[in-house]
Design an enzyme around this catalytic site. Structure first.
Site, short mmCIF file in Angstrom:
data_model
loop_
_atom_site.label_atom_id
_atom_site.label_comp_id
_atom_site.label_asym_id
_atom_site.label_seq_id
_atom_site.Cartn_x
_atom_site.Cartn_y
_atom_site.Cartn_z
N TYR A 173 -0.59 25.50 17.87
CA TYR A 173 -1.92 25.99 18.24
C TYR A 173 -2.14 25.85 19.74
O TYR A 173 -2.59 26.79 20.41
CB TYR A 173 -2.97 25.21 17.46
CG TYR A 173 -4.38 25.72 17.62
CD1 TYR A 173 -4.75 26.95 17.09
CD2 TYR A 173 -5.34 24.96 18.27
CE1 TYR A 173 -6.06 27.42 17.22
CE2 TYR A 173 -6.65 25.42 18.40
CZ TYR A 173 -7.00 26.65 17.88
OH TYR A 173 -8.28 27.11 18.01
N SER A 215 -10.14 27.50 23.25
CA SER A 215 -10.34 26.20 22.61
C SER A 215 -10.13 25.12 23.66
O SER A 215 -9.56 25.38 24.72
CB SER A 215 -9.32 26.02 21.48
OG SER A 215 -9.29 24.70 21.01
#
Length: 218
Positions: A141, A128
C-alpha cells in the site's frame, strides 16, 4: 444558463469516494465509479450516472473513459489495501495494489486529460499518510501511494496553467478499509469530502496543491 459541471469519482460506491460523490453531487453531475452496482449511490444523487468498470481491466477502462466528452473534476478515490507483513504478501496482492492504486489513475488521467484541459478542470488524487511515510504491515500500500504521490506532483508541474492538480492525504478514516483495526481515532469520511470541496471551490484562479487532513487530537 451554463451547463452543469461534471465530476467523475472512482470508488464512489463506498467510503471516501462515496462521501465525495455526495458532496460534489450537490452541484455537479456525477459519474459514479464502481466495479459493480453503482446504482446504490447513483439513485441517491440529484444528477448522476454509473461508471461501472473493473479498474484492473485497462482496455475496459479506456473504453469507458472515452465515452466522457466533458469533464470538470476527476477524483481518483478508489484503492485497495492488503495489510500483512511483507513476507506474507503475494505477487497477486502486489500487482492488484499497483494496478488499482497507480495504474488505473494513470490510465484514467491520460484518457480524460483532453476534456479536463478544455474545462480548465481539476484532478484530485486521494492519497494517504502512507504516501508520506512507511507503515508497518503496509508495504504494498505504501509503495503504491508513494508512486501515486510522485505521479501527482509531476503532473502538477506538467499541467500547470492547464489543469489544476491536488494531492489529498487523509489520515485514519472510518471506512471499510480500516474495519476491525486497533481502535485508534478515526474521522468520518465526510471530513475528507469537505477537504475535496475546498480544492474544487478554490479554482479556477488558484489551486490547492497539497492537503493533509487527519482526525482531531482530543
Amino acid at each position: 444558463m451554463q451547463p452543469q459541471k461534471t465530476a467523475l469519482i472512482t470508488g464512489a460506491s463506498r467510503g471516501i469516494g462515496r462521501a465525495i460523490a455526495e458532496e460534489l453531487g450537490k452541484d455537479h453531475h456525477i459519474y459514479a465509479g464502481a466495479s459493480k452496482d453503482a446504482s446504490q449511490i447513483v439513485d441517491k444523487l440529484p444528477s448522476a450516472e454509473p461508471f461501472e468498470v473493473d479498474l484492473t481491466d485497462t482496455e475496459a477502462l479506456i473504453r469507458a473513459a472515452r465515452e466522457i466528452a466533458q469533464l470538470d473534476v476527476l477524483v481518483l478515490a478508489a484503492g485497495v489495501l492488503h495489510k500483512a507483513p511483507f513476507t506474507e504478501l503475494t505477487d497477486a496482492q502486489w500487482r492488484e495494489s499497483l494496478e488499482v492504486n497507480v495504474m488505473a489513475p494513470v490510465t484514467l488521467t491520460r484518457e480524460l486529460l483532453p476534456a479536463l484541459r478544455r474545462s480548465s478542470g481539476l484532478i484530485i488524487t486521494i492519497n494517504s499518510g502512507a504516501g508520506l511515510h512507511g507503515v508497518e504491515d503496509n508495504s504494498a500500500y505504501c509503495a503504491s501511494k508513494f508512486a501515486l504521490r510522485g505521479f501527482t506532483e509531476s503532473l502538477q508541474e506538467e499541467e500547470a496553467g492547464k489543469v489544476r492538480v491536488t494531492s489529498l492525504h487523509p489520515g485514519r478514516t472510518d471506512t471499510d478499509m480500516l474495519a476491525g483495526d486497533d481502535g485508534r481515532p478515526k474521522m468520518d469520511a465526510v471530513n475528507v469530502a469537505k477537504a475535496a470541496r475546498l480544492a474544487v471551490d478554490a479554482g479556477p484562479g488558484a489551486v490547492v496543491e497539497f492537503m493533509r487532513v487527519r482526525p482531531a487530537r482530543i
